[in-house]
Design a protein around this motif. Sequence first.
Motif, short mmCIF file in Angstrom:
data_model
loop_
_atom_site.label_atom_id
_atom_site.label_comp_id
_atom_site.label_asym_id
_atom_site.label_seq_id
_atom_site.Cartn_x
_atom_site.Cartn_y
_atom_site.Cartn_z
N GLN A 109 5.80 93.16 78.89
CA GLN A 109 4.58 93.55 78.84
C GLN A 109 3.90 93.25 77.78
N THR A 110 4.88 92.84 77.25
CA THR A 110 3.89 91.93 75.75
C THR A 110 2.52 90.75 76.16
N GLN A 111 3.09 89.68 76.91
CA GLN A 111 2.50 89.04 77.44
C GLN A 111 1.13 89.51 78.41
N ALA A 112 1.49 90.86 79.07
CA ALA A 112 0.88 91.12 79.99
C ALA A 112 -0.68 91.57 79.45
N VAL A 113 -0.47 92.01 78.07
CA VAL A 113 -1.38 92.76 77.55
C VAL A 113 -3.32 91.76 77.83
N ALA A 114 -3.11 90.57 77.64
CA ALA A 114 -4.69 89.69 77.50
C ALA A 114 -4.54 89.79 79.29
N PHE A 115 -4.35 90.12 80.15
CA PHE A 115 -3.96 90.32 81.30
C PHE A 115 -4.01 91.08 82.60
N ASP A 116 -5.82 91.69 83.14
CA ASP A 116 -5.57 92.79 83.68
C ASP A 116 -4.81 92.61 84.46
N VAL A 117 -3.32 93.22 84.77
CA VAL A 117 -2.45 93.60 85.84
C VAL A 117 -1.00 93.67 85.52
N GLY A 118 -0.48 95.09 85.98
CA GLY A 118 -0.03 96.06 85.79
C GLY A 118 1.97 95.26 86.35
#
Length: 347
Positions: A109-118
């Motif tokens: 969840q933390t690393q996904a913040v910078a990407f458009d991904v769920g």
Amino acid sequence: MIDFGGWDMPLHYGSQVEEHHQVRRDAGLFDVSHMTVVDLAGPQAQDFLRYLLANDVARLKAPGRALYSCMLNAQGAVLDDLIVYYFDERRYRLVVNAATRVRDLAWLQTQAVAFDVGVEERADLAMIAVQGPMACVKTGAALGEAVAAATVLQKPFSFVVVGEWFIARTGYTGEDGCEIILPAGQAVAAWRRLRDAGVRPVGLGARDTLRLEAGLNLYGTDMDEHTTPLDCGLAWTVAWQPEARDFIGRAALAAQQQRGDSARWVGLVLEGKGVLRGRQTVIKNGEAVGEITSGSFSPTLGRAIALARLRADVGGRCEVEVRGRALPARVVQPPFVRRGRPCIDVE
């Protein structure tokens, strides 16, 4: 029953050794619903995974393929090892370990913040593994024609979707077989059909000796957040090309590779009687040169075996400190057993 990553898990269903041989010779049935299934979806799903993982998901050229990788921290150490399954560039599935579930989900969840991904944990799903030389045949016979076609025709490290079922040609035993991810409400009926078809249940004890014979790492034992892939025989999972791809931990791994100070990851075979266990010291010419990370008795070889991290120059023969005694052992290259056959000479 024992606690395993917060789950009550059977150590065995009667005889650990018999269950081990059942998988090597026929087919065994594992409840692996403790594994954590995570679905990723979004326009930048591929970009996210190319940054998150040491291996490169861009290597997956066709839908229905799978890839093994480590997920690293900035120091290049292993947060977890996992399998990633490729639907298309916008959709992937990860299967990660149970003991690291909370940390893994938070990291994703933390690393996904910078990407458009769920990022979606699939707690509604169960997972059953069928492993052994007869696994695919018996799975198909028990679960119907569609499943039979899916399992028999697949290549290793691939998957197909049959209705609500996700069937992958992967496993953790060194044998052929499949792993079935299915709605939790359907798992008991599928388990019973497989059991009634002669696929015997197997517990954690045999699962551990099977993976050890196959030379497969166990997270938290052979590697952890203080160990890099270069130290535990997983350098092959690091995709250095293309050079332009940056991934978490790349700079640290490159520095370690340049220093040339990685430990040597090897197998050990005890030459006499005794038991090899994790954290035992390995000795060469009277000097400590490494330690065992995991060890046990190999039912297939009839010998004690182990995985170990040793000083890079150590080979041939060595000794292991067992209860105050230095017992002779031989250094070998894992795996010890693959597809039911020994991969090393037992002297």
